[in-house]
Enzyme design. Structure first.
Site, PDB file in Angstrom:
ATOM      1  N   TYR A  29       0.871  -1.178   0.000  1.00 32.88           N
ATOM      2  CA  TYR A  29       0.000   0.000   0.000  1.00 32.88           C
ATOM      3  C   TYR A  29       0.902   1.220   0.000  1.00 32.88           C
ATOM      4  O   TYR A  29       1.262   1.757   1.028  1.00 32.88           O
ATOM      5  CB  TYR A  29      -0.910  -0.009   1.218  1.00 32.88           C
ATOM      6  CG  TYR A  29      -2.021   1.026   1.175  1.00 32.88           C
ATOM      7  CD1 TYR A  29      -3.181   0.777   0.449  1.00 32.88           C
ATOM      8  CD2 TYR A  29      -1.924   2.221   1.870  1.00 32.88           C
ATOM      9  CE1 TYR A  29      -4.209   1.707   0.418  1.00 32.88           C
ATOM     10  CE2 TYR A  29      -2.942   3.140   1.847  1.00 32.88           C
ATOM     11  CZ  TYR A  29      -4.086   2.889   1.119  1.00 32.88           C
ATOM     12  OH  TYR A  29      -5.102   3.809   1.085  1.00 32.88           O
ATOM     13  N   LYS A  57      -3.474   9.490   3.668  1.00 31.19           N
ATOM     14  CA  LYS A  57      -4.484   9.142   4.669  1.00 31.19           C
ATOM     15  C   LYS A  57      -4.129   9.734   6.031  1.00 31.19           C
ATOM     16  O   LYS A  57      -5.011  10.166   6.771  1.00 31.19           O
ATOM     17  CB  LYS A  57      -4.670   7.627   4.757  1.00 31.19           C
ATOM     18  CG  LYS A  57      -5.294   7.026   3.508  1.00 31.19           C
ATOM     19  CD  LYS A  57      -6.659   7.633   3.209  1.00 31.19           C
ATOM     20  CE  LYS A  57      -7.327   6.966   2.033  1.00 31.19           C
ATOM     21  NZ  LYS A  57      -8.643   7.541   1.723  1.00 31.19           N
TER      22      LYS A  57
END
Length: 87
Positions: free
Chosen positions: A48, A56
């Site tokens: 990721y 995020k």
């Protein structure tokens, strides 16, 4: 790449700021803006990458500031949720 990193930040974090700037003044008092985050903002998730984990984390930080500011200015709530893994 720098381009990918900035695109992730723009799509995930700045978009929330921009939306609230435009719609906050016309939202009903007591209204809510909700965004989605991911656990990768807090810990390493292999694969990721591309700046999304940083984006995020930025979104979560921005949410805290926006919640304070929008609450005082327009009486709206700002939250982000992390749904967690799905089966």
């Amino acid at each position: 790449s720098r381009k990918g990193y900035l695109a992730a930040s723009s799509a995930s974090a700045y978009s929330a700021v921009s939306l609230l700037q435009k719609f906050g003044p016309i939202m009903n008092e007591g209204g809510n803006m909700l965004s989605l985050t991911y656990i990768a903002s807090e810990k390493v998730i292999p694969g990721y990458g591309g700046g999304m984990s940083s984006a995020k984390a930025q979104l979560e930080s921005d949410t805290r500031v926006l919640a304070y500011e929008a609450g005082r200015k327009w009486g709206v709530r700002v939250n982000t949720i992390s749904a967690g893994p799905l089966k």
